[in-house]
Write an enzyme that holds these catalytic residues in place. Structure first.
Site, PDB file in Angstrom:
ATOM      1  CG  MET A 192       7.949  23.492  -3.304  1.00 14.94           C
ATOM      2  SD  MET A 192       6.648  24.181  -4.159  1.00 14.94           S
ATOM      3  CE  MET A 192       5.703  25.458  -3.134  1.00 14.94           C
ATOM      4  NE  ARG A 248      -6.411   0.739  12.264  1.00 15.56           N
ATOM      5  CZ  ARG A 248      -4.866   0.438  11.675  1.00 15.56           C
ATOM      6  NH1 ARG A 248      -4.155   1.402  11.689  1.00 15.56           N
ATOM      7  NH2 ARG A 248      -4.584  -0.722  11.485  1.00 15.56           N
ATOM      8  CE1 TYR A 286      11.966  32.434  -0.277  1.00 18.40           C
ATOM      9  CE2 TYR A 286      11.955  30.069  -0.428  1.00 18.40           C
ATOM     10  CZ  TYR A 286      11.732  31.232  -0.977  1.00 18.40           C
ATOM     11  OH  TYR A 286      11.325  31.103  -2.247  1.00 18.40           O
ATOM     12  CE  LYS A 329      -0.510  -0.222   4.966  1.00 21.47           C
ATOM     13  NZ  LYS A 329      -1.302  -0.032   6.093  1.00 21.47           N
TER      14      LYS A 329
END
Length: 533
Positions: free
Chosen positions: A477, A302, A428, A204
């Site tokens: 980013m 759960r 930054y 998964k």
């Protein structure tokens, strides 16, 4: 080793050997799978050339092209120094090409070009005297929707062909060692008390970030009993790619029943609302005995049926024939930690009680499983009929975070190096404060690629030429900056974000999280490159 031996023979000083060895470029000696241009898949095995390795590589090509609808193309150079006559050698090559159903052959070299008549007339064939002639032609640009095996002797410089055909998206790549993953699989298989115990492998979340198809394909080839994904869309994509193994859907959605029926995806069922809806949908489609996997809640709280709900569950299952329980399972809360051992044993007792009650009501065999990766190792008595292998498959022990066999390596390259005076800042918001005149390198990876922003400002490091290069300032980013002041490096050198020499657990520990999160955070824009040692 050859370089070291030569240096010792020439009596080169030890300090010079140390310095120069660090700058050696690694020589690839492995089969690599890469995404190519024009919907092609590249299998690059251009590092050795003999009949035995050609046979192995062709077999790999065939397995990677099954049910993908892609043509099979072989780019092959002269096979040198075999001790066989040219006629005999290429007669055997022609037999291998024919037996593997190759659609297109591109031969490079004088010897193979002289043996065109040896190859089947139905085969699409092209021959060139050398690599330069092939590159000068327009043939490579015409390749489309093909699985291309590049196989040649080193003297033919077939790395130029790989460079030409490879789809270049990003200089940051995630290398996935399929051989190491198989070693991890076998590591845990060796812990099974009974050889008939089945194995479910978790693929998964794009196989924990490694890329679901290549992982699933390799696991299928090694005969795992089940693959498990989170949602039906993950399963249907694997089916479309040619995966035929049994697939469990761990988090089935009510809107995905048709997909599960169409692609033979077996859902986990954890409450009556889901069960009733699934039965109704199956009956509407005229489906009978569709396999489901019943989840019991033994303490995770759960998802799952309560133990007290089992009598009602049995009555509901017996009142219909649309679905049938293939397995019953539960989920450990803390099998990785000794502090939870008493609770884990309580879970095992509850599961035994509930699963036996369910099995007693039906004549067919219902498989039982509760062990995850840690449970396989720490609670072998609870292995039952199946076990579920998750993070251990990808090389991380959940018990102590040690690395078994490293599977994934995230790497990038240095774009630029500049000298920055001590009074300046980097990045930054001027968060990169320098304490000395520094050499600052920029590398093309950022938080959009999965490099967590909290690793910046010196909280973590990558490796450049084997040495620690701390992250400077805020991670951006698409780019981040590293301090390489004390490292002999240049633009174009590699930076290892995590891998063999920098375990992923170093990053997860810094982030106060688990390796799963770091692995699954790697962006899909990061190119995956698969190889087998």
């Amino acid at each position: 080793l050859n370089c070291l031996a030569a240096c010792l023979y020439l009596m080169t000083p030890a300090d010079q050997i140390t310095e120069r060895m660090a700058r050696l470029e690694p020589i690839a000696m492995r089969l690599e799978v890469k995404e190519g241009k024009n919907n092609c898949v590249l299998i690059n095995d251009s590092y050795n050339s003999d009949l035995a390795s050609l046979d192995i590589a062709l077999d790999f090509l065939v397995r990677r092209s099954e049910k993908k609808g892609l043509k099979r193309t072989l780019i092959l150079s002269d096979i040198l120094e075999t001790g066989q006559s040219t006629a005999t050698l290429y007669r055997r090559v022609a037999q291998l090409v024919w037996s593997r159903g190759i659609d297109k052959l591109i031969g490079v070299g004088a010897e193979i070009s002289s043996c065109t008549a040896r190859f089947d007339d139905a085969l699409e064939r092209y021959f060139f005297p050398n690599t330069e002639a092939l590159l000068a032609s327009n043939l490579l640009k015409s390749l489309h929707s093909e699985v291309i095996l590049i196989k040649g002797s080193r003297v033919f410089n077939f790395d130029l062909l790989s460079e030409e055909l490879e789809l270049k998206v990003h200089e940051t790549i995630l290398e996935v060692n399929l051989g190491a993953m198989v070693e991890n699989l076998n590591h845990y298989r060796a812990m099974l008390r009974h050889p008939e115990t089945k194995v479910i492998c978790m693929v998964k979340a794009s196989a924990y970030g490694a890329g679901s198809y290549e992982i699933a394909k390799t696991l299928q080839e090694h005969h795992v009993d089940y693959l498990a994904v989170a949602v039906a869309d993950e399963g249907s994509e694997l089916r479309k790619a040619g995966i035929t193994s049994s697939i469990i859907i761990m988090d089935p959605e009510l809107t995905a029943f048709k997909t599960m029926f169409d692609y033979k995806l077996e859902p986990e069922v954890y409450n009556f609302h889901l069960l009733d809806a699934l039965i109704k949908a199956a009956e509407k489609e005229g489906i009978t005995n569709f396999p489901i996997h019943v989840k019991l809640d033994t303490g995770m709280h759960r998802l799952g049926f309560g133990i007290d709900e089992i009598p009602l569950l049995i009555r509901r299952l017996k009142a219909q024939n649309a679905v049938i329980a293939r397995s019953v399972f539960s989920h450990f809360v803390g099998s990785d930690s000794p502090q939870f051992d008493s609770f884990t044993r309580q879970q095992i007792e509850l599961f035994e009680k509930g699963s036996q009650e369910l099995q007693a009501a039906f004549s067919h065999k219902i498989l039982r499983h509760i062990c995850n990766t840690a449970g396989i190792e720490r609670f072998p008595g609870a292995q039952f009929d199946m076990v579920r292998l998750g993070i251990g498959l990808y090389g991380v022990s959940p018990i102590d975070n040690s690395i078994i066999h490293n599977v994934s390596t995230l790497k990038t390259t240095i774009l630029q190096i500049r000298d920055v005076p001590a009074e300046d800042t980097v990045g930054y918001s001027r968060k990169g404060h320098l304490e000395r005149p520094s050499r600052i390198a920029a590398i093309p990876i950022g938080y959009a690629d999965g490099l967590n922003r909290h690793l910046g400002r010196g909280n973590a490091y990558c490796l450049v030429n084997g040495k620690k290069a701390p992250y400077v300032g805020n991670i951006c980013m698409d780019v981040c900056m590293i301090d390489v002041t004390d490292i002999d490096c240049r633009e174009g050198d590699q930076a290892i974000i995590f891998g063999d020499d920098l375990p992923i657990t170093v990053l997860s520990d810094k982030l106060d999280t688990i390796p799963y999160e770091v692995l699954t955070s790697i962006s899909t824009r990061v190119k995956r490159v698969y190889y087998q040692d």
